[in-house]
Design a protein around this motif. Structure first.
Motif, short mmCIF file in Angstrom:
data_model
loop_
_atom_site.label_atom_id
_atom_site.label_comp_id
_atom_site.label_asym_id
_atom_site.label_seq_id
_atom_site.Cartn_x
_atom_site.Cartn_y
_atom_site.Cartn_z
N ALA A 33 0.83 -0.71 0.17
CA ALA A 33 -0.01 0.19 -0.19
C ALA A 33 0.52 1.06 -0.12
O ALA A 33 0.51 2.32 -0.84
N THR A 34 1.52 1.13 0.67
CA THR A 34 2.90 2.58 0.93
C THR A 34 3.23 2.32 -0.73
O THR A 34 3.88 3.85 -0.68
N ALA A 35 3.79 1.48 -0.97
CA ALA A 35 4.53 2.09 -2.81
C ALA A 35 3.82 2.07 -2.98
O ALA A 35 4.38 2.60 -4.36
N ALA A 45 1.27 -1.53 -17.47
CA ALA A 45 3.21 -1.46 -17.85
C ALA A 45 3.66 -2.86 -16.94
O ALA A 45 4.62 -3.30 -17.48
N ILE A 46 2.59 -3.37 -15.57
CA ILE A 46 3.45 -4.15 -14.90
C ILE A 46 2.53 -5.99 -15.56
O ILE A 46 4.13 -6.93 -15.52
N GLU A 47 1.70 -5.68 -15.46
CA GLU A 47 1.03 -7.58 -16.28
C GLU A 47 2.18 -7.62 -16.71
O GLU A 47 1.98 -7.25 -18.09
N GLY A 48 2.56 -8.95 -16.80
CA GLY A 48 3.39 -9.79 -17.91
C GLY A 48 4.68 -9.77 -18.30
O GLY A 48 5.63 -10.24 -18.36
N HIS A 49 4.96 -8.86 -17.38
CA HIS A 49 6.59 -8.11 -16.97
C HIS A 49 7.18 -7.97 -15.59
O HIS A 49 8.61 -7.61 -15.87
N ARG A 50 7.10 -9.08 -14.66
CA ARG A 50 7.22 -8.97 -13.06
C ARG A 50 8.68 -8.84 -12.88
O ARG A 50 8.93 -8.88 -12.75
N ILE A 94 12.69 1.69 -13.22
CA ILE A 94 12.51 2.87 -12.87
C ILE A 94 11.73 3.85 -13.36
O ILE A 94 11.00 4.73 -13.70
N SER A 95 12.35 2.79 -15.19
CA SER A 95 12.11 4.23 -16.45
C SER A 95 10.36 3.31 -16.31
O SER A 95 9.58 4.69 -16.72
N VAL A 96 10.01 2.88 -15.86
CA VAL A 96 8.13 2.19 -16.71
C VAL A 96 7.96 3.39 -15.39
O VAL A 96 6.74 4.13 -15.55
N TYR A 151 10.74 2.35 -2.93
CA TYR A 151 9.64 1.94 -2.73
C TYR A 151 9.49 1.22 -4.54
O TYR A 151 8.28 0.68 -4.74
N ALA A 152 10.41 1.31 -5.31
CA ALA A 152 9.93 0.54 -6.73
C ALA A 152 9.99 -0.44 -5.91
O ALA A 152 9.18 -1.42 -7.45
N GLU A 153 10.16 -1.61 -5.57
CA GLU A 153 10.56 -3.63 -6.06
C GLU A 153 9.30 -3.81 -5.31
O GLU A 153 8.28 -4.79 -5.97
N GLY A 154 8.14 -2.68 -4.37
CA GLY A 154 7.22 -2.78 -3.98
C GLY A 154 5.91 -2.57 -4.97
O GLY A 154 4.77 -4.19 -4.69
N LEU A 155 6.24 -2.03 -6.03
CA LEU A 155 4.43 -1.77 -6.57
C LEU A 155 4.95 -2.88 -7.98
O LEU A 155 4.42 -3.40 -8.81
#
Length: 224
Positions: free
Chosen positions: A8-10, A51-56, A67-69, A115-119
């Motif tokens: 939630a914080t991320a 952006a994240i789905e399928g690219h984790r 970070i660029s995403v 916080y990036a990794e939490g996303l």
């Protein structure tokens, strides 16, 4: 539960600080400038999921790409200059323009990496944007959302928005369960500047990144 709260914080705080601090607040894409605050939050939630789905797996191995995403999703929607001044508080007047720029760049770069990794745990539907009850004629307003945790519980997350001279809306703070992260870090930064001075604080963040922030947080907690 701790992992869920970290998520939630991320999601929430990452939105406010993820964009590079050296980007000018008026560098906004035309499409973003036309969006009302609620639409901005919903756009971010949708674009982040896409952006994240399928690219984790790929993003987990390449943090700089992650970070660029984040930059691409969040950058057009946040008043980084204003947020930076709020974090510095009264010390913003004492700092030179060069110091303010260095502080913003180092501080937000450190927070972004923290916080990036939490996303990566974010999935579509995690953020529920609540009906807007503000007045778009005001210069400031709040968009209220709820973040769905892994156990199904909801965390209240509010985004503070500010209207620019051109009528575009940008976020500058996030409040999780009533706690403002701008205020939280402003208190830590204030205590550290009083202890070592603004130039040393900037140097510490530039050289130590999130470790310097951890030290500030620990010192601030020990004194409370």
């Amino acid at each position: 539960m701790l992992r869920s709260l970290a998520l939630a914080t991320a999601i929430a705080f990452g939105a406010v600080i993820a964009a590079p601090a050296f980007a000018r607040a008026d560098a906004v894409a035309p499409a973003a400038a036309q969006q009302a605050p609620v639409a901005v939050v919903q756009t971010i939630a949708d674009q982040l999921a896409t952006a994240i789905e399928g690219h984790r797996d790929e993003l987990k191995k390449n943090q700089e790409k992650l970070i660029s995403v984040i930059d691409e999703v969040f950058l057009p929607h946040f008043d980084i200059d204003y947020a930076s001044i709020l974090v510095l508080g009264q010390h913003a007047r004492e700092a030179s323009p060069a110091q303010r720029e260095r502080f913003a760049r180092a501080f937000y770069n450190s927070i972004t990496h923290r916080y990036a990794e939490g996303l990566l745990n974010y999935t579509r539907g995690r953020v529920k944007v609540l009906p807007f009850k503000g007045d778009l004629n005001d210069k400031r307003t709040v968009v209220r959302t709820q973040v769905v945790l892994d156990d199904g519980k909801l965390v209240s997350v509010d985004y503070a928005f500010r209207k620019g001279r051109n009528g575009d809306w940008k976020a500058y703070d996030v409040i999780i369960e009533g706690i403002s992260y701008v205020t939280n870090y402003r208190n830590q930064v204030d205590a550290e500047i009083r202890k070592v001075g603004i130039e040393q604080l900037i140097s510490n963040i530039e050289s130590q990144g999130s470790k310097a922030l951890d030290t500030m947080a620990k010192d601030n907690k020990d004194k409370s």
